[in-house]
Scaffold this motif. Sequence first.
Motif, PDB file in Angstrom:
ATOM      1  N   GLU A   1       8.432  -6.976  10.708  1.00 35.72           N
ATOM      2  CA  GLU A   1       7.671  -6.736   9.483  1.00 35.72           C
ATOM      3  C   GLU A   1       8.531  -6.101   8.387  1.00 35.72           C
ATOM      4  N   ALA A   2       9.720  -5.629   8.737  1.00 34.81           N
ATOM      5  CA  ALA A   2      10.585  -4.957   7.762  1.00 34.81           C
ATOM      6  C   ALA A   2      11.011  -5.921   6.663  1.00 34.81           C
ATOM      7  N   LEU A   3      11.114  -5.400   5.463  1.00 37.53           N
ATOM      8  CA  LEU A   3      11.610  -6.158   4.318  1.00 37.53           C
ATOM      9  C   LEU A   3      13.099  -5.863   4.192  1.00 37.53           C
TER      10      LEU A   3
ATOM     11  N   VAL B   1      10.669  -4.675  -5.659  1.00 34.34           N
ATOM     12  CA  VAL B   1      10.624  -4.388  -4.218  1.00 34.34           C
ATOM     13  C   VAL B   1       9.175  -4.191  -3.778  1.00 34.34           C
ATOM     14  N   ARG B   2       8.400  -3.484  -4.577  1.00 26.41           N
ATOM     15  CA  ARG B   2       6.982  -3.270  -4.243  1.00 26.41           C
ATOM     16  C   ARG B   2       6.262  -4.618  -4.129  1.00 26.41           C
TER      17      ARG B   2
ATOM     18  N   PHE C   1       7.895   5.006  -1.298  1.00 27.26           N
ATOM     19  CA  PHE C   1       8.227   4.285  -0.066  1.00 27.26           C
ATOM     20  C   PHE C   1       8.621   5.306   0.998  1.00 27.26           C
TER      21      PHE C   1
ATOM     22  N   ASP D   1       2.860  -2.599  -0.091  1.00 26.63           N
ATOM     23  CA  ASP D   1       2.746  -1.683   1.052  1.00 26.63           C
ATOM     24  C   ASP D   1       3.926  -0.716   1.100  1.00 26.63           C
ATOM     25  N   SER D   2       3.713   0.515   0.642  1.00 24.32           N
ATOM     26  CA  SER D   2       4.795   1.512   0.631  1.00 24.32           C
ATOM     27  C   SER D   2       5.094   2.069   2.019  1.00 24.32           C
TER      28      SER D   2
ATOM     29  N   VAL E   1      11.647  -0.805   4.582  1.00 21.86           N
ATOM     30  CA  VAL E   1      12.516  -1.508   3.647  1.00 21.86           C
ATOM     31  C   VAL E   1      13.955  -1.191   4.036  1.00 21.86           C
TER      32      VAL E   1
ATOM     33  N   GLU F   1       7.654  -7.558  -3.407  1.00 22.96           N
ATOM     34  CA  GLU F   1       8.151  -8.221  -2.195  1.00 22.96           C
ATOM     35  C   GLU F   1       7.553  -7.602  -0.936  1.00 22.96           C
ATOM     36  N   ALA F   2       7.246  -6.304  -0.989  1.00 22.89           N
ATOM     37  CA  ALA F   2       6.648  -5.605   0.149  1.00 22.89           C
ATOM     38  C   ALA F   2       5.138  -5.785   0.199  1.00 22.89           C
TER      39      ALA F   2
ATOM     40  N   ARG G   1       5.566  -0.122   4.535  1.00 22.37           N
ATOM     41  CA  ARG G   1       6.372  -1.177   5.152  1.00 22.37           C
ATOM     42  C   ARG G   1       7.846  -0.755   5.159  1.00 22.37           C
TER      43      ARG G   1
END
Length: 131
Positions: free
Chosen positions: A18-20, A61-62, A95, A68-69, A73, A64-65, A71
């Motif tokens: 699940e990591a970005l 980034v937010r 995040f 979900d802060s 990264v 792309e995620a 998630r």
Amino acid sequence: MKHLSPKETHAYLQAHPEALFVDVRMELEYLYVGHPPGIVHVAWYEYPEMQPDVPRFVAQVRREAGGDSERPVVLLCRSGTRTLAAGEALEAAGFRNVVNVLHGFEGDTDANFQRGKLNGWRHDGLPWEQM
């Protein structure tokens, strides 16, 4: 912010699908030097300005995620330096699980100021591709 070696990062990504995974290098570096497969490109800064646009970076980034802060990264750059500032910006924006890839994609410079001979994602034989 966590700091993981490239091999530790690869294992972390396998354990946390699940990591970005974000490449913060300039587009030319991303395209022509190479990058890990599946990584998302969000430049910390671009040529010719060479100055980060922090709100733009955090917003991208937010997005792309998926907003979900929580998630994870994972940030990658050339040597593990740009990712420190980028990670701090993401943490300041809320995040909570940011990972910096130590030594980055190309690694630290050796005594001859050459990269790729001491450490880094490519040096460690991890998957990568280029244009």
